[in-house]
Scaffold this motif. Sequence first.
Motif, mmCIF file in Angstrom:
data_model
loop_
_atom_site.group_PDB
_atom_site.id
_atom_site.type_symbol
_atom_site.label_atom_id
_atom_site.label_comp_id
_atom_site.label_asym_id
_atom_site.label_seq_id
_atom_site.Cartn_x
_atom_site.Cartn_y
_atom_site.Cartn_z
ATOM 1 N N UNK A 70 0.809 -1.213 0.000
ATOM 2 C CA UNK A 70 0.000 0.000 0.000
ATOM 3 C C UNK A 70 0.848 1.272 0.000
ATOM 4 N N UNK A 71 2.154 1.148 0.203
ATOM 5 C CA UNK A 71 3.052 2.301 0.171
ATOM 6 C C UNK A 71 3.705 2.431 -1.203
ATOM 7 N N UNK A 72 3.465 3.554 -1.873
ATOM 8 C CA UNK A 72 4.068 3.801 -3.184
ATOM 9 C C UNK A 72 5.588 3.815 -3.087
ATOM 10 N N UNK A 73 6.117 4.368 -1.990
ATOM 11 C CA UNK A 73 7.566 4.431 -1.782
ATOM 12 C C UNK A 73 8.155 3.030 -1.675
ATOM 13 N N UNK A 74 7.497 2.152 -0.915
ATOM 14 C CA UNK A 74 7.974 0.773 -0.758
ATOM 15 C C UNK A 74 7.904 0.043 -2.097
ATOM 16 N N UNK A 75 6.793 0.219 -2.839
ATOM 17 C CA UNK A 75 6.686 -0.437 -4.153
ATOM 18 C C UNK A 75 7.811 0.009 -5.070
ATOM 19 N N UNK A 76 8.082 1.300 -5.087
ATOM 20 C CA UNK A 76 9.123 1.842 -5.970
ATOM 21 C C UNK A 76 10.495 1.270 -5.597
ATOM 22 N N UNK A 77 10.778 1.191 -4.300
ATOM 23 C CA UNK A 77 12.065 0.652 -3.844
ATOM 24 C C UNK A 77 12.148 -0.849 -4.105
ATOM 25 N N UNK A 78 11.074 -1.584 -3.810
ATOM 26 C CA UNK A 78 11.078 -3.044 -3.945
ATOM 27 C C UNK A 78 11.168 -3.480 -5.397
#
Length: 130
Positions: free
Chosen positions: A13-21
């Motif tokens: 649900x975190x855009x930042x986490x998706x981008x990093x992952x």
Amino acid sequence: MAGAEGTILVVDDSRVVRKAARRIPETLGFQVSEAEDGAQALAACRAAMPRAVLLDWNMPVLDGIGFLRAARAEFGPDRPVVVLCTTEAAMERIMEALEAGAQEYIMKPFDAVLLQDKLVQAGLLPDLAA
């Protein structure tokens, strides 16, 4: 790798986490798509089955365990390969995830080496050390 066989779906649900992952599997040659909750992830799997899902546990709408149970009921025990990525460290939570159908479990935050190792363990990458 091209096409759905080389696709990893990153669900968080975190855009930042998706981008990093997503950067890690992209550097390993996978195509990466994203979903922000389990309901979007189920829809994505129905549209084009990914080879694997990097799945957050705690999300709104449909959480990781809810997605896992629905995906296993609909698609069977082996597809897609699911690596649960979470801050849930309690052994009973890990057991719950594995019993619900996750093939691997990784603690956040994780780095490229740890994720690559989990992808090898899940059979998604060759074990070059063997």
